[in-house]
Design an enzyme around this catalytic site. Structure first.
Site: not given
Ligand code: GLC
Length: 426
Positions: A41, A106, A166, A168, A352, A395
């Site tokens: 992020d 990540q 990333g 999840d 996801w 998001e």
């Molecule tokens: C969630 C997402 C991840 C991201 C995090 C913070 O865990 O899957 O990719 O980095 O949120 O936004």
């Protein structure tokens, strides 16, 4: 930089979100749901920040790398300040770091972000100074990947926890995660579902397994020389590896510009080996790449956007991959869904397993433009801005109607909008 008048308000709204979520030297993904610093992020956030404050963008990355582990790993979360609105917090990870961090990593977008920050900087003197200090750290992280996550030297790295991808709760992990036990997981209370509708988040069964893996790694003292071989979950993700390859290529270029021949040569060597190994992940039948499960030694049967992300590094047959993107897009109103919409396991609202994510769209569009498919890149950019205009800075989004899902006022979504609106106009 000039922004079209109609886009000015969008740019200003995005900038306001980035400033609002700024905690001084790092930015939280969004208030409440994610109150700390997340690895990829932050790097992608810097891409947005640089368009209104270059110095601040460098700081975002410096803060992340100040918490790099001695072995080279850059953790996925840095817990800068206590906040019990998030689970699992520092006590569960127990990584014994001066500032608490998680114990996993990540997607390494850092390398290509650094190159872009440097190559397109307005303040060249500042950029040279800050990039020169960051380059060896990024190189250390990349070396860590191949040493710790590819101990057999195959050229491809494994993730040891779904959170490392990333993405999840992607369908990509279902089979491998089903083999992870749940016995002995200490009782816990999730916090994510207090902020967001549970139907838009991972399931309880998945959470139990996520925590079992954390407990397992913790019992091994977070020793990265042991984790890979001991892990019950070990997957070679094409999305993750493609990001690493693109970032390693970028690191080589950056090192060359900064006059560090040793880092440049090492990065090029890693890239050549990884590119050759990568082609084993191709599925001719599916017209995309697939995950390889290192525990059972076979390719998975899950067509997710992770298998299209190799576009970012120009891997595979671009035209075939574009056909796949178009096939998916034909079934939804907005692209790019995080999973093939014709798969019965597709869930358009659950995190996801179907929704669209702007960071993924950005990486796909960027790779397509680099490979000369400006038409396909423009379609993805148009969908991305369409989602924002319809539903704001969420998001993630339901690909069927573009409705907002998960957290709101979201940092990396805002950063991608600033980046998309500014691209090619600098
Ligand atoms: C969630 C997402 C991840 C991201 C995090 C913070 O865990 O899957 O990719 O980095 O949120 O936004």
């Amino acid at each position: 930089m000039t922004i079209e008048p109609g886009d000015r308000a969008l740019f200003d709204n995005a900038e306001a979100i980035l400033r609002d979520n700024d905690r001084g030297a790092y930015t939280v993904p969004t208030k409440g749901l994610y109150p700390f610093q997340w690895n990829w992020d932050s790097c992608l956030t810097a891409l947005g920040q640089r368009h209104f404050d270059e110095a601040r963008a460098w700081t975002e990355i410096e803060t992340l790398l100040a918490h790099q582990w001695p072995d080279g790993m850059v953790p996925h979360i840095v817990f800068h300040a206590p906040d019990d609105g998030y689970f699992p917090g520092p006590a569960v990870w127990a990584t014994d770091r001066p500032t608490p961090t998680s114990g996993i990593t990540q997607p390494p977008v850092l390398g290509f972000v650094l190159l872009r920050l440097f190559a397109e900087a307005n303040d060249k003197v500042l950029a040279r100074k800050r990039a020169s200090a960051l380059l060896p750290k990024a190189d250390h992280w990349h070396r860590w990947f191949y040493a710790s996550r590819d101990p057999a030297g195959t050229g491809l790295v494994a993730i040891l926890h779904p959170w490392e991808s990333g993405r999840d709760n992607s369908i990509d992990w279902d089979e491998a995660l089903a083999r992870v036990p749940t016995d002995g997981v200490a009782p816990y209370q999730r916090r994510d579902t207090q902020h967001v509708d549970a139907a838009e988040r991972p399931t309880q069964g998945e959470y139990d397994r996520y925590l079992w893996l954390v407990q397992k790694f913790r019992s091994l003292g977070w020793d990265n020389s042991k984790l890979h071989d001991a892990s019950a979950f070990k997957v070679v993700d094409p999305g993750f590896n493609a990001i690493l390859i693109r970032s390693d290529e970028a690191l080589g270029e950056l090192a060359e510009m900064l006059g560090d021949d040793e880092i440049a040569a090492a990065a090029r060597g890693r890239v050549a080996k990884a590119r050759a190994a990568f082609l084993q992940l191709w599925s001719e039948k599916d017209g995309q790449f697939l995950c390889y499960d290192r525990v059972v030694e076979k390719l998975g049967a899950s067509c997710s956007v992770g298998g299209l992300l190799p576009l970012l590094a120009g891997l595979g047959d671009t035209d075939r991959l574009v056909d796949t993107v178009h096939r998916w897009r034909g079934k939804v109103a907005f692209g790019v869904p995080s999973h093939d919409p014709s798969d019965p396991r597709f869930e358009p609202k659950r995190y996801w397993r179907g929704p669209c994510w702007l960071v993924v769209n950005h990486m796909l569009a960027d790779g397509l433009a680099r490979s000369g498919r400006l038409d396909a890149a423009a379609e993805i950019v148009a969908d991305s801005l369409g989602l924002i205009r319809k539903s704001g800075f969420a998001e993630y989004y339901d690909p069927r109607d573009g409705s907002a899902l998960g957290g709101r006022h979201f940092t990396w979504t805002a950063a991608m909008v600033v980046e998309l609106l500014s691209a090619g106009r600098a």
